[in-house]
Write a protein that holds these residues in place. Structure first.
Motif, PDB file in Angstrom:
ATOM      1  N   VAL A  97       0.853  -1.180   0.000  1.00 56.55           N
ATOM      2  CA  VAL A  97       0.000   0.000   0.000  1.00 56.55           C
ATOM      3  C   VAL A  97       0.895   1.238   0.000  1.00 56.55           C
ATOM      4  CG1 VAL A  97      -0.281  -0.002   2.530  1.00 56.55           C
ATOM      5  CG2 VAL A  97      -1.979   1.121   1.114  1.00 56.55           C
ATOM      6  N   TRP A  98       0.542   2.185  -0.846  1.00 50.63           N
ATOM      7  CA  TRP A  98       1.247   3.454  -0.908  1.00 50.63           C
ATOM      8  C   TRP A  98       0.530   4.401   0.036  1.00 50.63           C
ATOM      9  CZ3 TRP A  98       0.047   7.735  -4.808  1.00 50.63           C
ATOM     10  CH2 TRP A  98       0.972   8.776  -4.705  1.00 50.63           C
ATOM     11  N   ASP A  99       1.231   4.899   1.036  1.00 49.70           N
ATOM     12  CA  ASP A  99       0.644   5.837   2.000  1.00 49.70           C
ATOM     13  C   ASP A  99       0.622   7.229   1.392  1.00 49.70           C
ATOM     14  OD1 ASP A  99       0.161   3.928   3.977  1.00 49.70           O
ATOM     15  OD2 ASP A  99       2.159   4.144   4.833  1.00 49.70           O
ATOM     16  N   SER A 100      -0.389   7.471   0.549  1.00 52.56           N
ATOM     17  CA  SER A 100      -0.467   8.700  -0.238  1.00 52.56           C
ATOM     18  C   SER A 100      -1.033   9.887   0.525  1.00 52.56           C
ATOM     19  CB  SER A 100      -1.327   8.458  -1.483  1.00 52.56           C
ATOM     20  OG  SER A 100      -2.655   8.133  -1.096  1.00 52.56           O
ATOM     21  N   GLY A 101      -1.511   9.657   1.745  1.00 53.77           N
ATOM     22  CA  GLY A 101      -2.072  10.750   2.525  1.00 53.77           C
ATOM     23  C   GLY A 101      -3.544  10.988   2.275  1.00 53.77           C
ATOM     24  N   THR A 102      -4.192  10.098   1.508  1.00 59.43           N
ATOM     25  CA  THR A 102      -5.633  10.212   1.277  1.00 59.43           C
ATOM     26  C   THR A 102      -6.350   9.122   2.057  1.00 59.43           C
ATOM     27  OG1 THR A 102      -5.740   8.703  -0.612  1.00 59.43           O
ATOM     28  CG2 THR A 102      -5.131  11.010  -1.072  1.00 59.43           C
TER      29      THR A 102
END
Length: 186
Positions: A97-102
């Motif tokens: 999972v990419w912790d994109s801030g959304t």
């Protein structure tokens, strides 16, 4: 050092200049747009790596959820991701999972051969194995006195010890635990 593209793109995709974003699946925190969408994405990535996506489906999660009265909004995608993470481990892949801030889950399938994901980033933000602890935690609440919404982004070592609202209301004790009457958002 291993680059993210080496784990989530096939050699052919890298040679053609395919971007990591194009093999990422955005899953809203409330769930899929239609049943089977996430499993189809994951199966497609497993096939791209040359493996048969045995067991890559979420039917068992759907069936279990049908009779679960404790299931709340946002719980189902987590159960799907937990399930798929276990299935992928048996196939030599890691659900990342990419912790994109959304509030969406930005999902990648990495060919890891059972190895742990090294400290990876995409566009400067962390990429981690599903189920591992995020580098930062988001804490939010509404002040019980003035109703102002407060949000903190904490690193793994930070606490909210003795934190107060701008109105002066004490929110956390010296150990960083919410005081009585303070309710954190899920």
């Amino acid at each position: 050092m291993v680059e993210l593209a080496e784990l989530v793109l096939t050699p052919d995709e890298r040679a053609r200049g395919v971007r990591v974003d194009s093999v990422m699946f955005g899953l809203d925190w409330t769930g899929e747009e239609y049943p089977g969408q996430l499993a189809a994405f994951v199966a497609g990535r497993v096939r791209a790596f040359g493996a048969e996506p045995t067991g890559v489906d979420t039917d068992v999660v759907y069936k279990a959820a049908e009779g679960d009265p404790t299931l709340r909004r946002g719980d189902f995608p987590v159960r799907q991701l937990d399930h798929l993470s276990g299935v992928l481990a048996d196939l030599g892949c890691t659900l990342a999972v990419w912790d994109s801030g959304t509030d969406a889950y930005e999902i990648l399938v990495a060919l890891t051969g059972g190895r742990e994901l090294p400290g990876l980033t995409h566009e400067g933000l962390p990429v981690r194995a599903w189920g591992s602890e995020p580098e930062e935690t988001l804490v939010s609440l509404n002040c019980p006195s003035c109703s102002q919404m407060l949000v903190w982004e904490l690193s793994g070592t930070q606490t909210l010890a003795d934190e107060r609202c701008e109105c002066g209301t004490a929110l956390f004790d010296a150990a960083g635990h919410p005081l009585p009457g303070v309710t954190l958002h899920d």
